[in-house]
Write a protein that holds these residues in place. Structure first.
Motif, PDB file in Angstrom:
ATOM      1  N   GLU A  36     -54.631  -8.605 -12.704  1.00  0.00           N
ATOM      2  CA  GLU A  36     -55.807  -7.737 -12.644  1.00  0.00           C
ATOM      3  C   GLU A  36     -56.246  -7.665 -11.187  1.00  0.00           C
ATOM      4  O   GLU A  36     -55.809  -8.478 -10.364  1.00  0.00           O
ATOM      5  CB  GLU A  36     -56.934  -8.277 -13.520  1.00  0.00           C
ATOM      6  CG  GLU A  36     -57.495  -9.608 -13.072  1.00  0.00           C
ATOM      7  CD  GLU A  36     -58.561 -10.134 -14.007  1.00  0.00           C
ATOM      8  OE1 GLU A  36     -59.462  -9.376 -14.396  1.00  0.00           O
ATOM      9  OE2 GLU A  36     -58.478 -11.329 -14.350  1.00  0.00           O
ATOM     10  N   PRO A  37     -57.135  -6.740 -10.854  1.00  0.00           N
ATOM     11  CA  PRO A  37     -57.624  -6.684  -9.474  1.00  0.00           C
ATOM     12  C   PRO A  37     -58.331  -7.988  -9.105  1.00  0.00           C
ATOM     13  O   PRO A  37     -59.076  -8.555  -9.903  1.00  0.00           O
ATOM     14  CB  PRO A  37     -58.608  -5.512  -9.481  1.00  0.00           C
ATOM     15  CG  PRO A  37     -58.150  -4.644 -10.603  1.00  0.00           C
ATOM     16  CD  PRO A  37     -57.635  -5.602 -11.650  1.00  0.00           C
ATOM     17  N   LEU A  38     -58.088  -8.456  -7.898  1.00  0.00           N
ATOM     18  CA  LEU A  38     -58.688  -9.704  -7.450  1.00  0.00           C
ATOM     19  C   LEU A  38     -60.208  -9.619  -7.392  1.00  0.00           C
ATOM     20  O   LEU A  38     -60.900 -10.620  -7.582  1.00  0.00           O
ATOM     21  CB  LEU A  38     -58.124 -10.117  -6.099  1.00  0.00           C
ATOM     22  CG  LEU A  38     -56.674 -10.602  -6.164  1.00  0.00           C
ATOM     23  CD1 LEU A  38     -56.118 -10.821  -4.761  1.00  0.00           C
ATOM     24  CD2 LEU A  38     -56.556 -11.857  -6.987  1.00  0.00           C
ATOM     25  N   GLY A  39     -60.729  -8.443  -7.170  1.00  0.00           N
ATOM     26  CA  GLY A  39     -62.188  -8.271  -7.167  1.00  0.00           C
ATOM     27  C   GLY A  39     -62.799  -8.695  -8.490  1.00  0.00           C
ATOM     28  O   GLY A  39     -63.869  -9.316  -8.520  1.00  0.00           O
ATOM     29  N   ASP A  40     -62.135  -8.370  -9.600  1.00  0.00           N
ATOM     30  CA  ASP A  40     -62.645  -8.757 -10.919  1.00  0.00           C
ATOM     31  C   ASP A  40     -62.649 -10.272 -11.067  1.00  0.00           C
ATOM     32  O   ASP A  40     -63.606 -10.861 -11.565  1.00  0.00           O
ATOM     33  CB  ASP A  40     -61.795  -8.136 -12.030  1.00  0.00           C
ATOM     34  CG  ASP A  40     -61.897  -6.617 -12.076  1.00  0.00           C
ATOM     35  OD1 ASP A  40     -62.815  -6.052 -11.434  1.00  0.00           O
ATOM     36  OD2 ASP A  40     -61.054  -5.995 -12.754  1.00  0.00           O
ATOM     37  N   ARG A  41     -61.571 -10.899 -10.643  1.00  0.00           N
ATOM     38  CA  ARG A  41     -61.471 -12.362 -10.752  1.00  0.00           C
ATOM     39  C   ARG A  41     -62.523 -13.047  -9.885  1.00  0.00           C
ATOM     40  O   ARG A  41     -63.176 -13.996 -10.313  1.00  0.00           O
ATOM     41  CB  ARG A  41     -60.077 -12.830 -10.362  1.00  0.00           C
ATOM     42  CG  ARG A  41     -59.019 -12.401 -11.374  1.00  0.00           C
ATOM     43  CD  ARG A  41     -57.632 -12.755 -10.954  1.00  0.00           C
ATOM     44  NE  ARG A  41     -57.398 -14.194 -11.018  1.00  0.00           N
ATOM     45  CZ  ARG A  41     -56.204 -14.740 -10.815  1.00  0.00           C
ATOM     46  NH1 ARG A  41     -55.154 -13.972 -10.542  1.00  0.00           N
ATOM     47  NH2 ARG A  41     -56.050 -16.049 -10.891  1.00  0.00           N
ATOM     48  N   VAL A  42     -62.685 -12.561  -8.660  1.00  0.00           N
ATOM     49  CA  VAL A  42     -63.642 -13.168  -7.742  1.00  0.00           C
ATOM     50  C   VAL A  42     -65.070 -12.977  -8.255  1.00  0.00           C
ATOM     51  O   VAL A  42     -65.873 -13.914  -8.227  1.00  0.00           O
ATOM     52  CB  VAL A  42     -63.471 -12.593  -6.319  1.00  0.00           C
ATOM     53  CG1 VAL A  42     -64.617 -13.018  -5.411  1.00  0.00           C
ATOM     54  CG2 VAL A  42     -62.128 -13.021  -5.728  1.00  0.00           C
ATOM     55  N   ARG A  43     -65.394 -11.787  -8.750  1.00  0.00           N
ATOM     56  CA  ARG A  43     -66.743 -11.545  -9.264  1.00  0.00           C
ATOM     57  C   ARG A  43     -67.078 -12.493 -10.421  1.00  0.00           C
ATOM     58  O   ARG A  43     -68.202 -13.004 -10.513  1.00  0.00           O
ATOM     59  CB  ARG A  43     -66.914 -10.090  -9.688  1.00  0.00           C
ATOM     60  CG  ARG A  43     -67.233  -9.166  -8.518  1.00  0.00           C
ATOM     61  CD  ARG A  43     -67.539  -7.745  -8.956  1.00  0.00           C
ATOM     62  NE  ARG A  43     -66.360  -6.959  -9.261  1.00  0.00           N
ATOM     63  CZ  ARG A  43     -65.536  -6.439  -8.348  1.00  0.00           C
ATOM     64  NH1 ARG A  43     -65.777  -6.628  -7.074  1.00  0.00           N
ATOM     65  NH2 ARG A  43     -64.483  -5.745  -8.712  1.00  0.00           N
ATOM     66  N   ARG A  44     -66.110 -12.750 -11.301  1.00  0.00           N
ATOM     67  CA  ARG A  44     -66.358 -13.697 -12.400  1.00  0.00           C
ATOM     68  C   ARG A  44     -66.671 -15.092 -11.856  1.00  0.00           C
ATOM     69  O   ARG A  44     -67.539 -15.789 -12.389  1.00  0.00           O
ATOM     70  CB  ARG A  44     -65.157 -13.750 -13.348  1.00  0.00           C
ATOM     71  CG  ARG A  44     -65.114 -12.591 -14.317  1.00  0.00           C
ATOM     72  CD  ARG A  44     -64.156 -12.851 -15.473  1.00  0.00           C
ATOM     73  NE  ARG A  44     -62.794 -13.081 -15.052  1.00  0.00           N
ATOM     74  CZ  ARG A  44     -61.878 -12.126 -14.877  1.00  0.00           C
ATOM     75  NH1 ARG A  44     -62.184 -10.852 -15.079  1.00  0.00           N
ATOM     76  NH2 ARG A  44     -60.656 -12.432 -14.521  1.00  0.00           N
TER      77      ARG A  44
END
Length: 160
Positions: free
Chosen positions: A20-28
């Motif tokens: 998945e996009p890293l932005g999604d992982r980082v935001r979580r």
């Protein structure tokens, strides 16, 4: 290539490489640990501007495998009961432990070897099951088609 196309290509590559996009992982992680992006970048061992570029898709990948390993370590820590409950001391301790870690990433550790990662899954299963009998019954139902998952459920039932 115009910037929009570069970002879209990079986000597609992130989906391919990281799921998945890293932005999604980082935001979580930012939400789960109640930290800023800059604080998370510090824990991961990456500069805040670099993390921002990866999150936005201006860069496709994290070049340092230890940074990715620390991200995975934090994702796993979110599954532990203490961190999942939002206990401030547990959150702080997890962040400090990951910041201080020197993970190794190699052929035999995909992507990071951390002791007791099964324990987190077992704890979550136990917490969400109504009873040990439910875990055993689910294990029985899954035994033929999904033996590995069935084994995990049995372990949760036995150790619960």
């Amino acid at each position: 290539m115009e910037e929009y196309k570069i970002v879209q290509r990079n986000l597609a590559l992130q989906r391919e490489w990281y799921g998945e996009p890293l932005g999604d992982r980082v935001r979580r992680l930012v939400v789960a640990f109640d930290v800023s992006q800059a604080q998370l970048a510090d824990v991961l061992g990456i500069s805040a501007p670099m993390l921002s570029q990866v999150m936005s898709g201006r860069r496709a990948k994290i070049g340092n495998p230890a940074v990715l390993a620390r991200m995975v370590m934090l994702e796993r820590r979110v599954l532990t009961p203490e961190v999942a409950s939002g206990d401030k001391e547990a959150l702080k301790r997890a962040l400090e432990e990951v910041r201080a870690s020197r993970p190794t990433v190699g052929r035999d550790t995909l992507p990071v070897h951390e002791r007791n990662h099964d324990e987190a899954a077992l704890a979550v299963l136990r917490r969400h099951a109504r009873s040990v009998d439910d875990l055993s019954a689910a294990a029985e139902l899954l035994s033929t088609r999904f033996p590995s998952l069935s084994d995990l459920l049995r372990r949760a039932a036995q150790e619960g």
